[in-house]
Structure formats: structure tokens, C-alpha cells
Design an enzyme around this catalytic site. Sequence first.
Site, PDB file in Angstrom:
ATOM      1  N   LYS A 187       0.884  -1.138   0.097  1.00 31.98           N
ATOM      2  CA  LYS A 187       0.053   0.088  -0.019  1.00 31.98           C
ATOM      3  C   LYS A 187       0.988   1.205  -0.112  1.00 31.98           C
ATOM      4  CE  LYS A 187      -2.282   2.479   2.844  1.00 31.98           C
ATOM      5  NZ  LYS A 187      -3.001   3.040   3.828  1.00 31.98           N
ATOM      6  N   GLY A 193      -7.745   9.331   8.927  1.00 28.70           N
ATOM      7  CA  GLY A 193      -8.272   9.739  10.418  1.00 28.70           C
ATOM      8  C   GLY A 193      -9.051  10.681  10.752  1.00 28.70           C
ATOM      9  N   GLY A 241     -10.856   8.171   5.596  1.00 32.79           N
ATOM     10  CA  GLY A 241     -11.745   9.260   6.080  1.00 32.79           C
ATOM     11  C   GLY A 241     -12.899   8.735   6.385  1.00 32.79           C
ATOM     12  N   ASN A 277      -9.201   2.178   9.582  1.00 35.34           N
ATOM     13  CA  ASN A 277      -8.393   1.771  10.646  1.00 35.34           C
ATOM     14  C   ASN A 277      -9.044   2.732  11.599  1.00 35.34           C
ATOM     15  OD1 ASN A 277      -4.918   1.602  10.974  1.00 35.34           O
ATOM     16  ND2 ASN A 277      -6.549   1.612  12.620  1.00 35.34           N
ATOM     17  N   THR A 278      -8.846   3.946  11.499  1.00 33.49           N
ATOM     18  CA  THR A 278      -9.298   4.844  12.759  1.00 33.49           C
ATOM     19  C   THR A 278     -10.862   4.561  13.212  1.00 33.49           C
ATOM     20  OG1 THR A 278      -7.533   6.348  11.971  1.00 33.49           O
ATOM     21  CG2 THR A 278      -8.911   7.093  13.796  1.00 33.49           C
TER      22      THR A 278
END
Lengths: 278, 65
Positions: free
Chosen positions: A120, A181, A208, A229-230
Amino acid sequence: MNIKLKKAILLKSSILLEEDKMTDPLIIKGIEFKSRLWVGTGKYKNFEETARAIEASGTDVVTVAVRRVNIIDRSQENLLDYIDPKKYKILPNTAGCYTVEDALRYARLAREAGVSDMIKLEVIGDEKTLFPDVCGLLKATEILAKEGFIVLPYTNDDPITAKRLVDAGAAAVMPLGAPIGSGLGIRNPYNIKIILETVDVPVIVDAGVGTASDVAIAMELGCDAVLVNTAIAGAKDPIMMAEALKHACIAGRLAYKAGRIPKKLYASASSPIEGMLI
Amino acid sequence: MRVKVNGVEMDVMADTIAKLLKELDINPSRVVVEVNLEIVKRVHFDEYKIKEGDSIEIVNFVGGG
């Protein structure tokens, strides 16, 4: 409806969902992804929470970063003790790299670990926004693709850049929905839609996502997958959020495949006029 | 000899990558090693000689997005 029948229908629909997962895989350069929700492993409280959230998300691909081993404190555990590379596809990133040279270095180190040829690719342009430096990204994509990497570049939501990345050898493109994030969701769904029409490689929204509806929107647009993720790691209950996003991803994908109705300005009655008393 | 490992100057007894990892109590199967910006393949850890002043990086995967 009696309870037995209801249960039978629910069971049938969950089997259909599972079947759909099996018959609707995402394939990138011959690698088959059963889940269209991809999950990052950063920002969790500990490895145990990471492992539980990943399990709850139903994903089969996780992103990781490359960093120095802590040579002072050797008591620290290894992420791969909790995430089995035989069970999950490992997608290393080049997060934190601001130059082409650094991104190439990190990508090569990541490949040497021997668990994946995928990268990535991130070439970051600015600390505050973490927006990609697209000039650097294009250069790094071209070099790594020539070296046999399966390059998945994290890019902005610009269709022209996406096309250039594909021309440079990207195996997929990963446009951001909003800054990493930020949880702002898919800020420019129209651009994402144009990217989908512009490139002939998988489009994976990366960054996002704030909550379930953001994942659903990305999938309803026709994106091939969403990386989160976040939104999971930062939720009050990451495990529950992981499960929520799993359902949102499946729901969005099914809605996309089912084909939504066109949006109209005025009403169209759902009940017939015929047979009315007045 | 004096080498730099992950940015830290240190004196080590080891003269190969394999011995260095053992000295630092690091499992070789989980790491990637770079000496003076060149990656050393895992199969060469036993024979690769480190020299005075080498800059050695030992990396692994950590949580990331």
C-alpha cells in the site's frame, strides 16, 4: 409470521450473505479477497484488541507498517503473534514516507519480510493533511511495479491521477474519502464515481471513513472495497464498530449489485390509485 | 566492535547478522535487516559479516493503517 418461519428466513438470508461472500470475491493480480472490508491495525489499545476487532470485522486482509524493532525493550510482543499471516493477507504500507526514495526503501524492506508482494504505497505530501504527493506517488508506483510489486497506491480523489497511476502499473487505486483519521466520510462521491468509470482496476476507498454509513456509501457507489483503521480503533467500542462496518460493507455491496432506484424530485405513490373509494 | 543499530551507537560482540540478532535477543524469522542501506537476505544472516562503523537497521511489522 410465526417465529420458526422467521428464524428460517433469517438463517437463509445469512447463508446467502455467506454464499455471496464466496461467489463475489475481489481479485487483484490473482489474489482473491473474500472480504471487501479491509482493516488497518494501527491505534489499538493493545494487540489483543487488534486481533478481536479484526476477527469481528470479518476481513481477510490487514494493513501493517514497517518500523524499527525496539532493541532496548525486548519484552514487547510482535504483531504477527496476534495476526496469523496464514489466516490474513498482510498488506504492508509505506506510511510516514515523504519522498520517493523513502517509500521505495520501505516497500523493499516490507517485501523482504516474505509475506506479501503487495504494497500500500504512500508518498505523503504534507504533515497536516497527510494528502498524497501525487508526483512522487506516480514515480514510486512506476518503479515498484517494474520490480514486480503489486502496487496499491493511496491517492487523492482525482480521476486523472488515478488513470496515470494505472498507466504507471498500479494494480488498484486507493482514493481517499477524506483525510486519514478525519472521519469526515466520502467528501466527494462524484469524483469517486468518475474514478470508477475512468479506471479498469479495482477502486478501494482508503481513509476518511467515520462510521458505518460511510462504508455503505462507498460500496453503494460501486467501489470494490473500503479500507478502515481509525473508525474502528478509535470507536468507544472497537469490536462492535468492526462488526457494524462488516454489515455496512455487505449491505452497501448488495445494494450496489441490486441497483438502486434513480433519485427523483417528486413523489410517486407506492399504493395504487385504482380501487380507491374517493 | 562499535556499530549503529536502529540509530543507537553500541558495542557488540557479534561479527555476523545472525550473532547480532542473538545478542540482541531478536527472533530472526520476524525481522528484516538492512546494513548501510542494503537489504541482507535472511538466508545470508549466518555468513554476513558486520564491520566496525556499520549502520544496521532491524525492522518488523507494527500496527498501521
